[in-house]
Design a protein around this motif. Sequence first.
Motif, PDB file in Angstrom:
ATOM      1  N   ASN A 122     -14.706 -44.993  74.837  1.00 16.96           N
ATOM      2  CA  ASN A 122     -14.660 -43.612  75.333  1.00 16.96           C
ATOM      3  C   ASN A 122     -13.197 -43.273  75.613  1.00 16.96           C
ATOM      4  O   ASN A 122     -12.636 -43.738  76.601  1.00 16.96           O
ATOM      5  CB  ASN A 122     -15.496 -43.483  76.599  1.00 16.96           C
ATOM      6  CG  ASN A 122     -15.471 -42.068  77.170  1.00 16.96           C
ATOM      7  OD1 ASN A 122     -14.786 -41.185  76.669  1.00 16.96           O
ATOM      8  ND2 ASN A 122     -16.229 -41.845  78.236  1.00 16.96           N
ATOM      9  N   PRO A 123     -12.553 -42.469  74.773  1.00 17.87           N
ATOM     10  CA  PRO A 123     -11.108 -42.244  74.898  1.00 17.87           C
ATOM     11  C   PRO A 123     -10.687 -41.308  76.024  1.00 17.87           C
ATOM     12  O   PRO A 123      -9.490 -41.164  76.276  1.00 17.87           O
ATOM     13  CB  PRO A 123     -10.738 -41.645  73.533  1.00 17.87           C
ATOM     14  CG  PRO A 123     -11.974 -40.918  73.113  1.00 17.87           C
ATOM     15  CD  PRO A 123     -13.116 -41.782  73.591  1.00 17.87           C
ATOM     16  N   HIS A 124     -11.631 -40.685  76.705  1.00 12.43           N
ATOM     17  CA  HIS A 124     -11.276 -39.720  77.742  1.00 12.43           C
ATOM     18  C   HIS A 124     -10.742 -40.422  78.996  1.00 12.43           C
ATOM     19  O   HIS A 124     -11.304 -41.419  79.445  1.00 12.43           O
ATOM     20  CB  HIS A 124     -12.479 -38.850  78.108  1.00 12.43           C
ATOM     21  CG  HIS A 124     -12.973 -38.047  76.954  1.00 12.43           C
ATOM     22  ND1 HIS A 124     -12.335 -36.920  76.509  1.00 12.43           N
ATOM     23  CD2 HIS A 124     -14.038 -38.230  76.128  1.00 12.43           C
ATOM     24  CE1 HIS A 124     -12.979 -36.425  75.470  1.00 12.43           C
ATOM     25  NE2 HIS A 124     -14.017 -37.200  75.217  1.00 12.43           N
ATOM     26  N   THR A 171     -11.212 -43.952  83.950  1.00 16.60           N
ATOM     27  CA  THR A 171     -11.842 -44.071  82.640  1.00 16.60           C
ATOM     28  C   THR A 171     -13.332 -44.294  82.835  1.00 16.60           C
ATOM     29  O   THR A 171     -13.802 -44.540  83.940  1.00 16.60           O
ATOM     30  CB  THR A 171     -11.259 -45.270  81.852  1.00 16.60           C
ATOM     31  OG1 THR A 171     -11.491 -46.480  82.597  1.00 16.60           O
ATOM     32  CG2 THR A 171      -9.764 -45.099  81.609  1.00 16.60           C
ATOM     33  N   ASN A 197      -5.361 -34.777  82.367  1.00 10.15           N
ATOM     34  CA  ASN A 197      -6.571 -35.224  81.690  1.00 10.15           C
ATOM     35  C   ASN A 197      -6.338 -35.179  80.185  1.00 10.15           C
ATOM     36  O   ASN A 197      -5.638 -34.285  79.681  1.00 10.15           O
ATOM     37  CB  ASN A 197      -7.760 -34.323  82.045  1.00 10.15           C
ATOM     38  CG  ASN A 197      -8.099 -34.361  83.516  1.00 10.15           C
ATOM     39  OD1 ASN A 197      -8.088 -35.420  84.136  1.00 10.15           O
ATOM     40  ND2 ASN A 197      -8.396 -33.209  84.093  1.00 10.15           N
ATOM     41  N   ARG A 257      -7.138 -37.384  76.061  1.00  8.81           N
ATOM     42  CA  ARG A 257      -7.703 -38.449  75.226  1.00  8.81           C
ATOM     43  C   ARG A 257      -6.670 -39.553  75.077  1.00  8.81           C
ATOM     44  O   ARG A 257      -5.488 -39.276  74.897  1.00  8.81           O
ATOM     45  CB  ARG A 257      -8.104 -37.904  73.850  1.00  8.81           C
ATOM     46  CG  ARG A 257      -9.255 -36.903  73.899  1.00  8.81           C
ATOM     47  CD  ARG A 257      -9.543 -36.350  72.517  1.00  8.81           C
ATOM     48  NE  ARG A 257      -9.957 -37.393  71.588  1.00  8.81           N
ATOM     49  CZ  ARG A 257     -11.216 -37.809  71.428  1.00  8.81           C
ATOM     50  NH1 ARG A 257     -12.189 -37.276  72.149  1.00  8.81           N
ATOM     51  NH2 ARG A 257     -11.504 -38.763  70.556  1.00  8.81           N
ATOM     52  N   SER A 258      -7.139 -40.786  75.133  1.00  2.57           N
ATOM     53  CA  SER A 258      -6.218 -41.925  75.153  1.00  2.57           C
ATOM     54  C   SER A 258      -6.550 -42.934  74.074  1.00  2.57           C
ATOM     55  O   SER A 258      -7.664 -42.992  73.557  1.00  2.57           O
ATOM     56  CB  SER A 258      -6.263 -42.613  76.515  1.00  2.57           C
ATOM     57  OG  SER A 258      -5.944 -41.702  77.548  1.00  2.57           O
ATOM     58  N   CYS A 259      -5.553 -43.744  73.756  1.00  2.00           N
ATOM     59  CA  CYS A 259      -5.752 -44.866  72.854  1.00  2.00           C
ATOM     60  C   CYS A 259      -4.816 -45.989  73.280  1.00  2.00           C
ATOM     61  O   CYS A 259      -3.850 -45.765  74.012  1.00  2.00           O
ATOM     62  CB  CYS A 259      -5.509 -44.479  71.398  1.00  2.00           C
ATOM     63  SG  CYS A 259      -3.829 -43.920  71.045  1.00  2.00           S
ATOM     64  N   GLN A 270      -4.372 -32.935  77.527  1.00  7.80           N
ATOM     65  CA  GLN A 270      -5.208 -31.757  77.289  1.00  7.80           C
ATOM     66  C   GLN A 270      -5.199 -30.810  78.477  1.00  7.80           C
ATOM     67  O   GLN A 270      -5.331 -29.600  78.302  1.00  7.80           O
ATOM     68  CB  GLN A 270      -6.637 -32.200  76.966  1.00  7.80           C
ATOM     69  CG  GLN A 270      -6.726 -32.994  75.669  1.00  7.80           C
ATOM     70  CD  GLN A 270      -8.124 -33.501  75.390  1.00  7.80           C
ATOM     71  OE1 GLN A 270      -8.872 -33.879  76.305  1.00  7.80           O
ATOM     72  NE2 GLN A 270      -8.508 -33.532  74.118  1.00  7.80           N
ATOM     73  N   GLU A 293      -2.975 -38.341  75.156  1.00  7.30           N
ATOM     74  CA  GLU A 293      -2.760 -37.005  74.596  1.00  7.30           C
ATOM     75  C   GLU A 293      -3.148 -35.980  75.668  1.00  7.30           C
ATOM     76  O   GLU A 293      -4.319 -35.906  76.061  1.00  7.30           O
ATOM     77  CB  GLU A 293      -3.594 -36.802  73.337  1.00  7.30           C
ATOM     78  CG  GLU A 293      -3.404 -35.425  72.709  1.00  7.30           C
ATOM     79  CD  GLU A 293      -4.291 -35.192  71.513  1.00  7.30           C
ATOM     80  OE1 GLU A 293      -4.125 -34.148  70.855  1.00  7.30           O
ATOM     81  OE2 GLU A 293      -5.170 -36.044  71.234  1.00  7.30           O
ATOM     82  N   LEU A 352     -11.630 -47.543  77.218  1.00 10.46           N
ATOM     83  CA  LEU A 352     -11.031 -46.630  76.248  1.00 10.46           C
ATOM     84  C   LEU A 352     -11.412 -46.962  74.816  1.00 10.46           C
ATOM     85  O   LEU A 352     -11.379 -46.084  73.944  1.00 10.46           O
ATOM     86  CB  LEU A 352      -9.508 -46.636  76.400  1.00 10.46           C
ATOM     87  CG  LEU A 352      -8.970 -46.043  77.709  1.00 10.46           C
ATOM     88  CD1 LEU A 352      -7.463 -46.231  77.795  1.00 10.46           C
ATOM     89  CD2 LEU A 352      -9.328 -44.566  77.830  1.00 10.46           C
TER      90      LEU A 352
END
Length: 207
Positions: A96-98, A49, A115, A117-119, A146, A144, A93
């Motif tokens: 920056n959700p990546h 992250t 790789n 996007r995260s939460c 990608q 998520e 996160l």
Amino acid sequence: MFQHVITDEKELREMTGEPSELVNNKVIHHVDENARQFIRQSPFLLLATSDSEGNADVSPRGDEKGFVHILNENYLIIPERPGNKRVDSMRNLLSNPHAGLIFFIPGVEETLRVNGRSCIIADKDLLEKMAHKGKVPSLGIAVEVQECFIHCAKAFKRSGLWKPDTWLPTEERPSAAKMLAEHARLPDLDEAAVTERLKESYTKRLY
């Protein structure tokens, strides 16, 4: 300090060359059955992250194989087990959700990279699916997907990581307790004291 720093992709490509057609086409954008099988057999991953300013962090996550919950072909959930409470990954996160994941299977030299996007989630019904010995994680990291692709085995072949005959003898291995004691420099906390503290943490606070 450095006399020749590469500053653009054109110069970089002149030195590295271009990826093959296979490499260019290996990326998928969901979790297919092949990736599901890999994740179900994986007991360990690395989570990368970075914060809003790009300061990076890599954190290990490990548990019994299949500990990462596959919600569907687009989402994975990593249970957040008890740690040192720095929560570096989750703090990153928030801004920056990546995130980037690398899944490992002991003895398998190829790895699986994801790789996306995260939460941070606290959905009890989902987290209950990741309970261990009756203990439900209070938080999870939902990713998520990608990009999803296999990474080649060259790093493992060069390092010999899975070959026991390359492992250091016990007496030659770095002491985590010694490093912690000398880095923290706290009064009355020498290597022996840190060793006992680590032992207690590893035996009583894994879940």
